[in-house]
Motif scaffolding. Structure first.
Motif, PDB file in Angstrom:
ATOM      1  N   ALA A  78      35.845  26.356  42.348  1.00 40.67           N
ATOM      2  CA  ALA A  78      35.150  26.947  43.518  1.00 40.67           C
ATOM      3  C   ALA A  78      34.988  28.445  43.386  1.00 40.67           C
ATOM      4  O   ALA A  78      35.197  29.207  44.326  1.00 40.67           O
TER       5      ALA A  78
ATOM      6  N   ARG B  29      41.417  24.256  42.133  1.00 44.80           N
ATOM      7  CA  ARG B  29      42.835  24.222  41.788  1.00 44.80           C
ATOM      8  C   ARG B  29      43.669  25.138  42.690  1.00 44.80           C
ATOM      9  O   ARG B  29      44.720  24.751  43.165  1.00 44.80           O
TER      10      ARG B  29
ATOM     11  N   GLY C  69      37.397  31.996  43.110  1.00 46.52           N
ATOM     12  CA  GLY C  69      37.604  32.222  41.682  1.00 46.52           C
ATOM     13  C   GLY C  69      37.896  33.683  41.382  1.00 46.52           C
ATOM     14  O   GLY C  69      38.513  34.382  42.189  1.00 46.52           O
ATOM     15  N   GLN C  70      37.416  34.139  40.237  1.00 46.59           N
ATOM     16  CA  GLN C  70      37.646  35.553  39.882  1.00 46.59           C
ATOM     17  C   GLN C  70      36.991  36.485  40.887  1.00 46.59           C
ATOM     18  O   GLN C  70      37.533  37.530  41.236  1.00 46.59           O
TER      19      GLN C  70
ATOM     20  N   SER D 170      37.961  40.200  43.380  1.00 48.86           N
ATOM     21  CA  SER D 170      37.344  41.502  43.147  1.00 48.86           C
ATOM     22  C   SER D 170      37.343  42.310  44.439  1.00 48.86           C
ATOM     23  O   SER D 170      36.915  41.826  45.488  1.00 48.86           O
TER      24      SER D 170
ATOM     25  N   VAL E 297      42.033  19.507  38.108  1.00 50.67           N
ATOM     26  CA  VAL E 297      41.346  18.444  37.357  1.00 50.67           C
ATOM     27  C   VAL E 297      41.852  18.444  35.914  1.00 50.67           C
ATOM     28  O   VAL E 297      41.940  19.498  35.276  1.00 50.67           O
TER      29      VAL E 297
ATOM     30  N   ALA F 131      32.611  24.047  36.560  1.00 52.60           N
ATOM     31  CA  ALA F 131      32.438  25.472  36.901  1.00 52.60           C
ATOM     32  C   ALA F 131      33.820  26.119  36.949  1.00 52.60           C
ATOM     33  O   ALA F 131      34.195  26.756  37.924  1.00 52.60           O
TER      34      ALA F 131
ATOM     35  N   TYR G 238      42.545  35.373  32.913  1.00 56.09           N
ATOM     36  CA  TYR G 238      42.969  36.467  32.031  1.00 56.09           C
ATOM     37  C   TYR G 238      43.999  35.998  31.033  1.00 56.09           C
ATOM     38  O   TYR G 238      44.847  35.174  31.340  1.00 56.09           O
TER      39      TYR G 238
ATOM     40  N   GLN H 125      37.535  48.400  38.845  1.00 57.62           N
ATOM     41  CA  GLN H 125      37.549  48.124  40.293  1.00 57.62           C
ATOM     42  C   GLN H 125      38.963  48.118  40.827  1.00 57.62           C
ATOM     43  O   GLN H 125      39.251  48.624  41.902  1.00 57.62           O
TER      44      GLN H 125
ATOM     45  N   TYR I 214      28.363  53.307  36.646  1.00 58.53           N
ATOM     46  CA  TYR I 214      28.613  53.699  38.035  1.00 58.53           C
ATOM     47  C   TYR I 214      30.117  53.737  38.324  1.00 58.53           C
ATOM     48  O   TYR I 214      30.616  54.592  39.039  1.00 58.53           O
TER      49      TYR I 214
ATOM     50  N   TRP J  46      41.879  20.603  28.489  1.00 56.84           N
ATOM     51  CA  TRP J  46      41.818  19.236  29.027  1.00 56.84           C
ATOM     52  C   TRP J  46      40.489  18.538  28.712  1.00 56.84           C
ATOM     53  O   TRP J  46      40.378  17.336  28.859  1.00 56.84           O
TER      54      TRP J  46
ATOM     55  N   LYS K  16      28.799  37.074  31.916  1.00 54.28           N
ATOM     56  CA  LYS K  16      29.964  37.032  32.821  1.00 54.28           C
ATOM     57  C   LYS K  16      29.687  37.890  34.054  1.00 54.28           C
ATOM     58  O   LYS K  16      30.166  39.019  34.182  1.00 54.28           O
TER      59      LYS K  16
HETATM   60  C1  LIG Z   1      38.598  41.679  39.327  1.00 54.52           C
HETATM   61  C2  LIG Z   1      37.216  41.226  38.919  1.00 54.52           C
HETATM   62  C3  LIG Z   1      36.117  41.983  39.276  1.00 54.52           C
HETATM   63  C4  LIG Z   1      34.827  41.550  38.935  1.00 54.52           C
HETATM   64  N1  LIG Z   1      33.764  42.298  39.331  1.00 54.52           N
HETATM   65  C5  LIG Z   1      32.515  41.865  39.092  1.00 54.52           C
HETATM   66  C6  LIG Z   1      31.390  42.606  39.565  1.00 54.52           C
HETATM   67  O1  LIG Z   1      31.527  43.656  40.176  1.00 54.52           O
HETATM   68  N2  LIG Z   1      30.160  42.092  39.329  1.00 54.52           N
HETATM   69  C7  LIG Z   1      29.951  40.927  38.669  1.00 54.52           C
HETATM   70  O2  LIG Z   1      28.814  40.495  38.548  1.00 54.52           O
HETATM   71  N3  LIG Z   1      30.998  40.214  38.175  1.00 54.52           N
HETATM   72  C8  LIG Z   1      32.277  40.660  38.377  1.00 54.52           C
HETATM   73  N4  LIG Z   1      33.337  39.955  37.884  1.00 54.52           N
HETATM   74  C9  LIG Z   1      33.083  38.743  37.101  1.00 54.52           C
HETATM   75  C10 LIG Z   1      32.770  37.561  38.039  1.00 54.52           C
HETATM   76  O3  LIG Z   1      33.726  37.507  39.055  1.00 54.52           O
HETATM   77  C11 LIG Z   1      32.731  36.282  37.251  1.00 54.52           C
HETATM   78  O4  LIG Z   1      31.711  36.373  36.301  1.00 54.52           O
HETATM   79  C12 LIG Z   1      32.471  35.078  38.172  1.00 54.52           C
HETATM   80  O5  LIG Z   1      33.488  34.963  39.133  1.00 54.52           O
HETATM   81  C13 LIG Z   1      32.390  33.793  37.360  1.00 54.52           C
HETATM   82  O6  LIG Z   1      32.241  32.736  38.269  1.00 54.52           O
HETATM   83  P1  LIG Z   1      32.615  31.240  37.862  1.00 54.52           P
HETATM   84  O7  LIG Z   1      32.383  30.431  39.095  1.00 54.52           O
HETATM   85  O8  LIG Z   1      31.912  30.864  36.631  1.00 54.52           O
HETATM   86  O9  LIG Z   1      34.160  31.242  37.496  1.00 54.52           O
HETATM   87  P2  LIG Z   1      35.445  31.737  38.261  1.00 54.52           P
HETATM   88  O10 LIG Z   1      35.125  32.806  39.207  1.00 54.52           O
HETATM   89  O11 LIG Z   1      36.434  32.014  37.189  1.00 54.52           O
HETATM   90  O12 LIG Z   1      35.908  30.462  39.104  1.00 54.52           O
HETATM   91  C14 LIG Z   1      36.406  29.309  38.484  1.00 54.52           C
HETATM   92  C15 LIG Z   1      37.236  28.508  39.479  1.00 54.52           C
HETATM   93  O13 LIG Z   1      37.592  27.258  38.902  1.00 54.52           O
HETATM   94  C16 LIG Z   1      38.916  26.926  39.215  1.00 54.52           C
HETATM   95  N5  LIG Z   1      39.415  26.017  38.200  1.00 54.52           N
HETATM   96  C17 LIG Z   1      39.610  26.298  36.883  1.00 54.52           C
HETATM   97  N6  LIG Z   1      40.055  25.202  36.241  1.00 54.52           N
HETATM   98  C18 LIG Z   1      40.144  24.211  37.170  1.00 54.52           C
HETATM   99  C19 LIG Z   1      40.552  22.850  37.109  1.00 54.52           C
HETATM  100  N7  LIG Z   1      40.924  22.277  35.953  1.00 54.52           N
HETATM  101  N8  LIG Z   1      40.569  22.129  38.262  1.00 54.52           N
HETATM  102  C20 LIG Z   1      40.171  22.689  39.443  1.00 54.52           C
HETATM  103  N9  LIG Z   1      39.763  23.981  39.536  1.00 54.52           N
HETATM  104  C21 LIG Z   1      39.745  24.728  38.417  1.00 54.52           C
HETATM  105  C22 LIG Z   1      39.619  28.264  39.193  1.00 54.52           C
HETATM  106  O14 LIG Z   1      40.825  28.225  39.955  1.00 54.52           O
HETATM  107  C23 LIG Z   1      38.566  29.181  39.822  1.00 54.52           C
HETATM  108  O15 LIG Z   1      38.698  29.256  41.207  1.00 54.52           O
HETATM  109  C24 LIG Z   1      34.648  40.357  38.195  1.00 54.52           C
HETATM  110  C25 LIG Z   1      35.765  39.603  37.819  1.00 54.52           C
HETATM  111  C26 LIG Z   1      37.038  40.033  38.183  1.00 54.52           C
HETATM  112  C27 LIG Z   1      38.228  39.199  37.787  1.00 54.52           C
END
Ligand SMILES: Cc1cc2nc3c(=O)[nH]c(=O)nc-3n(C[C@H](O)[C@H](O)[C@H](O)COP(=O)(O)OP(=O)(O)OC[C@H]3O[C@@H](n4cnc5c(N)ncnc54)[C@H](O)[C@@H]3O)c2cc1C
Length: 560
Positions: A242, A265, A270-271, A275, A314, A342, A347, A391, A419, A480, A537
């Motif tokens: 999510a 999970r 997520g990440q 932020s 999962v 997704a 880290y 950040q 920036y 997995w 990313k």
């Molecule tokens: C501190 C920080 C600051 C950031 N700042 C920026 C920014 O300013 N601008 C920008 O564009 N991007 C930024 N990013 C990057 C951006 O947050 C990521 O690119 C984005 O969140 C990716 O989204 P995602 O949904 O692919 O994955 P994620 O955000 O990583 O979400 C994946 C989710 O899947 C869940 N998950 C994983 N494995 C399982 C499993 N087996 N079963 C159930 N759930 C699971 C995880 O718990 C997590 O909640 C930042 C990242 C961080 C960490």
């Protein structure tokens, strides 16, 4: 017995205790007549019952403005009751009901329990002899700091990894809570009210008064109202993860009428949810906190009818004929026509000696924004040179005395947006140490210091710090999926045209068409966001891919 005589939307109580039922009812009646609209009137007929009522109120987070105790009660007299009540509600105004013969006891009580008033019985007419006194007490109480705490309360130890995880879990799941240290006065009072000691922490007291001792994430989720079990057996789409990609898929899937379940999970967001400020997401010229952005997306997904279940890990995706089965770590399963992976990235852990055991006890991976208040006046270290580290430095600089960024490379330019580099340069208490690596960490119970090395000169230096936040090289956690879908060498999931090598579709591909753009090597299983091989990313691209995956789901469902 105790009786909440009047339910008030304002959860502030006046408690009266008298062992004579007739008098007790009369006091409560008079109180209700004048204050019943604004206060909850709680009546007890013994000191013990009154203390039980106070503990219950405390666990629910209600406030008590005035305690009215009859002095002459068997077992526990009014002064003894007030003495104990102070431990639970130190700021409640204390009034002793006495007869003329007991004025000596009342005067003694002024010293023993810091009595605010003693009221001689009888007090007819109340307009003259009772209400003016209670009015004054309420007025005085309103001037003290007594903000109602109608959220969950967590009592924990400063240096416990699990306490820190629970704080983070509540914060990231947007559960309103207040955190207390076990040795802080309010922490001690809450533990006493819950009837537990601090040998098993954390203790969480939910907003409705449930006491959870060392809860697991799923126990916690259930008690604070997060859904942990799917409502249906079969869906059109199961979205795993999510973060922005999963939320994007859930919003578009549900809004387009697909039965959609989102499985997470740990916590929605997520990440991105970690932020402190996303400044480059389209439509937010002043920036937006990741928690705000993803909380809105969560509500949007729910509004359209998506189901969200948390604390379910999962561990497998299987093919069962035309159905796709998703298996949870606890053995449970759900089925759907399609799946969107997704799961993003996490880290990587630092490998320097001495840091492994201190995770959660001064060493944190990712922002751990809930730790910010604990940074007040501290010297904080941040490892990493990308935007996420930048950040975090900006965010923690508002709390910490100093923030030092440890960057392995020669400058930030190669890894951070300009920036952010400009912003960092304007903040006095942020220092950037380039060409610097951590040699080892120091500390037993918690982090106490670091040895740093300048990788150009080889010079080493030991610094004192209790807080280190790590933002280095994110990796997908996709072990997995081994053997199920094609992944690249680093574990990212390969999809679409990238699966067709030298004109050959992936091994075992059963269809006479190529995989769709975000489709993995299992037909009907799509991938979106950071976990996809060669993905950008970024929040925007993750959201975009989540939306796009849903379009491909439609195509897959139509052409099966
Ligand atoms: C501190 C920080 C600051 C950031 N700042 C920026 C920014 O300013 N601008 C920008 O564009 N991007 C930024 N990013 C990057 C951006 O947050 C990521 O690119 C984005 O969140 C990716 O989204 P995602 O949904 O692919 O994955 P994620 O955000 O990583 O979400 C994946 C989710 O899947 C869940 N998950 C994983 N494995 C399982 C499993 N087996 N079963 C159930 N759930 C699971 C995880 O718990 C997590 O909640 C930042 C990242 C961080 C960490």
């Amino acid at each position: 017995m105790t009786e909440p005589e009047t339910k008030s939307p304002v959860r502030v109580a006046i408690l009266t205790v008298d062992d004579d039922p007739g008098v007790s009812r009369a006091v409560a009646r008079d109180l209700r007549r004048r204050y019943g609209k604004d206060y909850r009137i709680v009546r007890a007929e013994s000191g013990r019952q009154a203390l039980e009522a106070l503990n219950e109120l405390k666990l629910r987070g209600d406030q008590v403005a005035v305690l009215l105790a009859d002095h002459r009660m068997p077992e526990m007299d009014g002064v003894q009751f007030l003495e104990k009540a102070i431990d639970i509600y130190p700021k409640a105004r204390r009034v002793l009901l006495t007869t003329y013969a007991d004025t000596d006891a009342a005067i003694t009580a002024i010293n023993v329990v810091d009595l605010d008033y003693y009221l001689l019985k009888p007090w007819d007419p109340p307009e003259e002899k009772f209400y003016p006194i209670i009015d004054t007490q309420l007025e005085e109480w309103r001037h003290t700091d007594h903000r109602a705490v109608s959220q969950s309360k967590m009592i924990g130890h400063r240096w416990s990894a699990r306490c820190s995880e629970v704080r983070d879990f509540l914060a990231r799941n947007q559960v309103p809570y207040v955190s207390y240290m076990n040795d802080a006065p309010e922490g001690e009072r809450l533990l006493a009210a819950a009837g537990v000691d601090d040998s098993k922490l954390p203790v969480v007291i939910t907003a409705s008064g449930d006491v959870l001792i060392e809860p697991t994430d799923s126990e916690l989720a259930e008690k604070v109202g997060l859904s942990t079990s799917p409502a249906e057996d079969f869906y059109d789409i199961i979205v795993i993860g999510a973060g922005p990609a999963g939320l994007g898929a859930a919003v578009y899937g549900a809004s387009e009428g697909l039965r959609t379940v989102l499985v997470e999970r740990i916590a929605t967001g997520g990440q991105a949810g970690q932020s402190s400020r996303i400044e480059n997401y389209l439509g937010f010229p002043d920036g937006v906190s990741g928690a705000q952005l993803t909380e809105r997306a969560r509500r949007q997904a729910l509004k359209f009818g998506a189901e969200l279940i948390t604390t379910r890990d999962v561990v497998a995706v299987e093919v069962n004929g035309s159905a796709r089965t998703v298996r949870f770590a606890d053995g449970g399963t759900i089925d759907a026509h399609t799946v969107v992976l997704a799961t993003g990235v996490s880290y990587r852990q630092l490998t320097a000696p001495g840091l492994d055991d201190l995770a959660g006890r001064g060493v944190f991976y990712g922002s751990a924004l809930s730790e910010a208040p604990g940074c007040a006046g501290q010297d904080v270290y941040i490892v990493g040179g990308a935007n996420s580290a930048g950040q975090a430095a900006m965010y923690f600089s508002k709390y910490a005395r100093t923030v030092t960024m440890l960057v392995r490379g020669p400058s930030l330019e190669a890894s951070m947006s300009s920036y952010l580099i400009k912003q960092i340069a304007t903040v006095e208490n942020i220092k950037v140490r380039t060409t610097t690596e951590i040699v080892c960490g120091h500390g037993v119970e918690h982090l106490e210091g670091l040895t740093l090395r300048n990788n150009k000169s080889g010079d080493e230096e030991k610094v004192e710090t209790g807080l280190l936040f790590v933002f280095i090289g994110a990796a997908p956690r996709t072990d997995w999926l081994d053997g199920a879908t094609v992944r690249d060498q680093r574990g990212f999931v390969v999809a679409g045209p990238d699966l067709v090598v030298d004109g050959q579709r992936p091994a075992g591909w059963p269809l006479d068409r190529d995989p769709y753009h975000l489709e993995t090597s299992i037909p009907g299983v799509f991938v979106a966001g950071d976990v996809r091989a060669d993905s950008v990313k970024r929040v925007a691209s993750a959201v975009g891919e989540g939306a796009m995956a849903v379009t491909l789901v439609h195509r897959y469902l139509e052409k099966r």
